[in-house]
Write an enzyme that holds these catalytic residues in place. Structure first.
Site, PDB file in Angstrom:
ATOM      1  N   CYS A   2       0.831  -1.213   0.000  1.00 28.75           N
ATOM      2  CA  CYS A   2       0.000   0.000   0.000  1.00 28.75           C
ATOM      3  C   CYS A   2       0.868   1.267   0.000  1.00 28.75           C
ATOM      4  CB  CYS A   2      -0.877   0.032   1.254  1.00 28.75           C
ATOM      5  SG  CYS A   2      -1.919  -1.401   1.411  1.00 28.75           S
ATOM      6  N   ARG A  27       4.583   0.887  -6.461  1.00 28.72           N
ATOM      7  CA  ARG A  27       4.538  -0.067  -5.346  1.00 28.72           C
ATOM      8  C   ARG A  27       3.556  -1.207  -5.621  1.00 28.72           C
ATOM      9  NH1 ARG A  27       6.458   2.343  -0.482  1.00 28.72           N
ATOM     10  NH2 ARG A  27       5.045   1.167   0.830  1.00 28.72           N
ATOM     11  N   TRP A  74      -2.968  -2.452  -1.741  1.00 31.91           N
ATOM     12  CA  TRP A  74      -2.546  -3.757  -2.274  1.00 31.91           C
ATOM     13  C   TRP A  74      -3.205  -4.764  -1.344  1.00 31.91           C
ATOM     14  CZ3 TRP A  74       0.342  -8.015  -0.678  1.00 31.91           C
ATOM     15  CH2 TRP A  74       0.827  -8.842  -1.688  1.00 31.91           C
ATOM     16  N   GLU A 481      17.953 -16.112 -11.042  1.00 32.51           N
ATOM     17  CA  GLU A 481      17.524 -14.716 -11.211  1.00 32.51           C
ATOM     18  C   GLU A 481      16.856 -14.523 -12.572  1.00 32.51           C
ATOM     19  OE1 GLU A 481      16.949 -12.396  -9.365  1.00 32.51           O
ATOM     20  OE2 GLU A 481      16.822 -10.640 -10.689  1.00 32.51           O
ATOM     21  N   GLU A 488       8.075 -13.162 -13.196  1.00 27.26           N
ATOM     22  CA  GLU A 488       7.385 -12.066 -12.488  1.00 27.26           C
ATOM     23  C   GLU A 488       6.855 -10.992 -13.443  1.00 27.26           C
ATOM     24  OE1 GLU A 488       9.546  -9.613  -9.731  1.00 27.26           O
ATOM     25  OE2 GLU A 488      11.414  -9.952 -10.756  1.00 27.26           O
ATOM     26  N   HIS A 504      18.486 -35.575 -11.914  1.00 33.78           N
ATOM     27  CA  HIS A 504      17.808 -35.947 -10.652  1.00 33.78           C
ATOM     28  C   HIS A 504      16.337 -35.592 -10.694  1.00 33.78           C
ATOM     29  CE1 HIS A 504      21.755 -36.815  -8.991  1.00 33.78           C
ATOM     30  NE2 HIS A 504      22.164 -35.678  -9.517  1.00 33.78           N
TER      31      HIS A 504
HETATM   32  C1  AGP Z   1      12.704  -8.766  -7.600  1.00 37.00           C
HETATM   33  O1  AGP Z   1      12.540  -8.606  -9.014  1.00 37.00           O
HETATM   34  C2  AGP Z   1      11.409  -8.807  -6.873  1.00 37.00           C
HETATM   35  N1  AGP Z   1      10.650  -7.653  -7.131  1.00 37.00           N
HETATM   36  C3  AGP Z   1      11.516  -9.196  -5.417  1.00 37.00           C
HETATM   37  O2  AGP Z   1      11.905 -10.550  -5.424  1.00 37.00           O
HETATM   38  C4  AGP Z   1      12.531  -8.435  -4.527  1.00 37.00           C
HETATM   39  O3  AGP Z   1      13.840  -8.713  -4.944  1.00 37.00           O
HETATM   40  C5  AGP Z   1      12.354  -8.924  -3.083  1.00 37.00           C
HETATM   41  O4  AGP Z   1      11.057  -8.608  -2.679  1.00 37.00           O
HETATM   42  C6  AGP Z   1      13.364  -8.301  -2.119  1.00 37.00           C
HETATM   43  O5  AGP Z   1      13.179  -6.930  -2.071  1.00 37.00           O
HETATM   44  P1  AGP Z   1      14.290  -6.028  -1.327  1.00 37.00           P
HETATM   45  O6  AGP Z   1      15.559  -6.209  -2.102  1.00 37.00           O
HETATM   46  O7  AGP Z   1      13.750  -4.640  -1.381  1.00 37.00           O
HETATM   47  O8  AGP Z   1      14.416  -6.555   0.071  1.00 37.00           O
END
Ligand code: AGP
Length: 608
Positions: A2, A27, A74, A481, A488, A504
Site C-alpha cells: 500500500c 509499489r 494492495w 535470477e 514475475e 535428478h
Molecule cells: C525482484 O525482481 C522482486 N521484485 C523481489 O523478489 C525483490 O527482490 C524482493 O522482494 C526483495 O526486495 P528487497 O531487495 O527490497 O528486500
C-alpha cells in the site's frame, strides 16, 4: 504494498495527493481513495482500479480542501473493491484512516467492537483501526490514536484525520515505513519520499511507535507515552527527474540500461584513486571484522540471488564459510548463530518485512549485522551496525535489475575488502581483480547493445508455455535470477535449476514444448554445461544459450545464442544476468503486459 500520502498546508490538497499517489503507483495496487476535510465536512472518494479511475470520479466534485489523505491499496484482507479501499472511517464518520501493513489480531478486535455496537462496512483489518480510534476519541486525537495502537498486534503505517481537527494529520508506524516531508507552510506524510519529492527533499524518518502530528506550520513527534522526541532532518539526494522514465518505454528498460553507469559509480564511490577499497561511514572496526570466521547472508527474491553469488565470491576470496538463507526461512528456523559470525542483510528497499525480521532475530543474539541497501534512511539501515549503500538510485520497476548488479558490485568489493583484512589475497592480487572489475561497465554496455538480437530470440520464444533456466557454479544464481525475471513480468512458469540436477528429476520435463535457457559462459564447468545441452537436444528440448563471445564449440549446439563479452570467469554474473533481464523484458513487452507494475506484485514487500 500500500501507498500513503497526507498533505496539510496552504495549497489545494487534492492535486498534491493525486500526484503523490501516481508517484507511489510503482509499489503495486488494486484500488485507491482519498479523503479531504473542508469546513468541517469530511469527503471520502474511493474505487477499485487505477488512480485514473479515481480522478474521473473526482472530476465532478469541487473539493477545495487544504488537508487530505490518499491511499493505494494492495489487498491483504478482503478482495480488491470500493468498500475495501481506503480511507476507512469510524462509526461516527468523524475519524478517517489509511494504513499500510497487517493487523494480526484484527479478528478478535473486530468481534469485540461489533459486540460494542460498531457496524463494519468492509472486510479489511484497517477498518478496525478506525473504529478503535473512534472508540477512544474524547477530543484528543493523538491520545485516541495512542490508545488504539496499544491494542494492535502486527505492522502498520497509519495516517489519520479527524473532523474536529481540520489543521492536522496524525501518523504512527510500526514495522511499516512512514516518512515526514518538511515544507514551508505545509507538511507531508507518506510511505515513501517519492510521494512528495516534487515539493520538498527535506525529510524526517520516523522510528517504530513514534507518533507524528503535522500542521501547516509545524511537526511534532511524540512517544506512546506522549513525551516529545527531537528528530534530525535528512535530505533526499536524488531528484524527481531520476524517478521519471526519461524517454524509455518502461522504467525496467531504463534501469537495465543504467547498470553500466551504476557499476562505475559504485567503483568510484568505494575505490580510491590509490586503488584502496574504502566504504564511507563503515562503522564495523577492522579489528572486529578480523575476528569473524563465518558469514551468514539473509535476503529475499532477487537480493537472495545476489547473496548466492556472494557465497561463491566471498568463500573464494576469504576462505570463510558463507551461509545464505531466505530471510523468510531464517526467521522461523531457530537459527544457530555463533559469536564470530557476521550477518549480511541484502535489501534494495530496506523495508522487506522478512529481511527485517531475520535481522531482528540475529540482533537478539547480539550478532553484528551489515546491510547492503539502496534506500538511505530505510528501516533496515537504521537497525543494523553498518550499511554499505549500493547507490543505484531509485529503482521504480517492480522487477529488480540495476539494484541486483549494484548489489553484486558491492559484494565483489566487500569480498576483496575482507580478503585484504584476512590477508587471504595479496595487495597485488586484489589490485588485479579490481583492475578487471573496472572494465566491467564497458562490457555490460556491450550486452545492452545486443538488445536487438536478444529481442529477436525473445520474439521466437514468447509463446512457449514454460521455461527451465540452467546454470552451474557462479551461473547457477544467475539462472535463478533469470527465471525470476521472466516469471514475475511475463507470468510464464519459469524454473531456475542447478544444471547438475537435471538427471535428478527435471530432465523428465524436457520435450519439444519446453524451452531451456542455459547460462554457459566460459568456465571450468563449461563442458559439463555442453553435456547438459546435448541431453536436452536429444529429447527435442529447445535451447537458448548465454555464451561467451568467440566460443566456437557452443555453435555446434544451437543457433539461439546470446553472447556476452569475454571476461575472467568470476565476473560473468555481472554480464550474463543482463542478457536474461533483457530476454525477460522483451518477452513481457511483446506480450503487452504492464512490465513495470506486474499483477499481484509490489515493489517492497513490507508485510509477511
Ligand atoms: C525482484 O525482481 C522482486 N521484485 C523481489 O523478489 C525483490 O527482490 C524482493 O522482494 C526483495 O526486495 P528487497 O531487495 O527490497 O528486500
Amino acid at each position: 504494498m500500500c501507498g500513503i500520502i497526507g498533505y496539510v498546508g496552504k495549497r489545494k490538497a487534492l492535486p498534491i495527493i493525486l500526484s503523490g499517489l501516481h508517484d507511489l503507483e510503482y509499489r503495486g495496487y488494486d484500488s485507491a481513495g482519498v479523503a479531504v476535510l473542508e469546513r468541517g465536512h469530511l469527503s471520502v472518494v474511493k474505487c477499485k482500479g487505477r488512480i485514473n479511475d479515481l480522478e474521473k470520479l473526482l472530476e465532478s466534485r469541487n473539493l477545495q480542501a487544504c488537508i487530505g489523505l490518499g491511499h493505494t491499496r494492495w489487498a491483504t484482507h478482503g478482495k480488491p473493491s470500493k468498500v475495501n479501499a481506503h480511507p476507512h472511517t469510524d462509526c461516527s464518520g468523524r475519524i478517517t484512516v489509511v494504513h499500510n501493513g497487517i493487523i494480526e489480531n484484527f479478528d478478535s478486535l473486530k468481534k469485540t467492537l461489533t459486540k460494542e455496537g460498531c457496524i463494519f462496512k468492509s472486510q479489511t483489518d484497517t477498518e478496525v483501526i478506525a473504529h478503535l480510534i473512534g472508540k477512544f476519541y474524547q477530543g484528543d486525537i493523538e491520545e485516541a490514536l495512542r490508545r488504539a495502537v496499544k491494542m494492535l498486534k502486527g505492522s502498520y503505517a497509519l495516517a489519520v484525520m479527524a473532523k474536529d481537527h481540520p489543521d492536522r494529520i496524525i501518523g504512527i508506524r510500526n514495522d511499516s515505513p512512514l516518512v515526514v516531508g518538511v515544507g514551508k507552510g505545509e507538511n507531508f506524510l507518506a510511505s515513501d519520499t517519492a510521494a512528495f519529492l516534487s515539493y520538498t527533499n527535506r525529510v524526517i524518518f520516523l522510528e517504530d511507535k513514534e507518533l507524528v502530528t503535522i500542521t501547516p506550520s509545524g511537526i511534532e513527534i511524540t512517544s506512546l507515552g506522549a513525551k516529545r522526541i527531537a528528530k534530525k532532518e535528512d535530505k533526499i539526494l536524488h531528484t524527481k527527474e531520476q524517478v521519471q522514465k526519461g524517454g524509455f518505454k518502461h522504467f525496467m528498460f531504463k534501469e537495465i540500461c543504467q547498470q553500466p553507469q551504476i557499476a562505475s559509480k559504485v567503483i568510484s564511490r568505494y575505490v580510491t584513486s590509490k586503488g584502496q577499497i574504502k566504504f564511507k561511514d563503515f562503522s564495523i572496526d577492522q579489528s572486529v571484522l578480523e575476528k569473524f570466521n563465518k558469514i551468514t547472508i539473509v535476503a529475499c527474491g532477487t537480493a537472495y540471488h545476489a547473496g548466492l553469488v556472494g557465497k561463491y565470491l566471498i568463500e573464494d576470496f576469504t576462505g570463510m564459510p558463507v551461509e545464505v538463507d531466505l530471510a523468510s526461512e531464517f526467521r522461523y528456523r531457530k537459527p544457530i548463530i555463533k559469536d564470530n559470525t557476521l550477518m549480511v542483510a541484502i535489501s534494495q528497499s530496506g523495508e522487506t518485512a522478512d529481511t527485517l525480521a531475520a535481522v531482528r532475530e540475529a540482533r537478539k543474539k547480539k550478532t553484528k549485522v551489515l546491510a547492503i541497501c539502496n534506500v538511505v534512511g530505510s528501516t533496515l539501515t537504521r537497525e543494523v551496525d553498518s550499511t554499505i549503500y549500493i547507490h543505484a538510485g531509485p529503482e521504480i520497476s517492480v522487477a529488480s535489475t540495476k539494484a541486483y548488479t549494484a548489489q553484486l558490485m558491492v559484494i565483489y568489493l566487500f569480498g576483496l575488502y575482507l580478503a585484504g583484512i584476512k590477508k587471504t589475497r595479496s595487495k597485488k592480487q586484489i589490485d588485479k581483480v579490481l583492475a578487471s572489475l573496472c572494465q566491467i561497465p564497458s562490457k555490460q554496455k556491450k550486452v545492452i547493445e545486443s538488445s536487438k538480437d536478444i529481442k529477436k530470440i525473445a520474439r521466437k520464444y514468447l509463446h512457449f508455455g514454460a521455461f527451465l533456466y540452467l546454470g552451474r557454479h557462479l551461473n547457477f544464481p544467475t539462472a535463478l535470477e533469470g527465471a525470476l525475471k521472466l516469471k514475475e513480468i511475463s507470468y510464464i512458469p519459469a524454473e531456475g535449476y542447478a544444471a547438475g540436477e537435471m538427471k535428478h528429476g527435471p530432465i523428465a520435463l524436457i520435450d519439444e514444448y519446453r524451452a531451456v535457457v542455459c547460462v554457459a559462459t566460459d568456465s571450468f564447468v563449461f563442458d559439463k554445461m555442453v553435456s547438459n545441452i546435448q541431453e536436452i537436444l536429444a529429447r527435442k528440448g529447445k535451447i537458448i544459450v548465454v555464451a561467451t563471445l568467440g566460443n566456437k564449440k557452443i555453435r555446434d549446439c544451437t543457433k539461439e545464442i546470446i553472447y556476452v563479452p569475454s571476461v575472467e570467469e568470476i565476473f560473468y554474473p555481472l554480464l550474463s544476468v543482463i542478457a536474461l533481464q533483457l530476454f525477460a523484458y522483451f518477452i513481457a513487452d511483446l506480450k503487452g503486459y504492464d512490465v513495470d507494475k506486474p499483477r499481484n506484485l509490489a515493489k517492497s514487500v513490507t508485510v509477511e
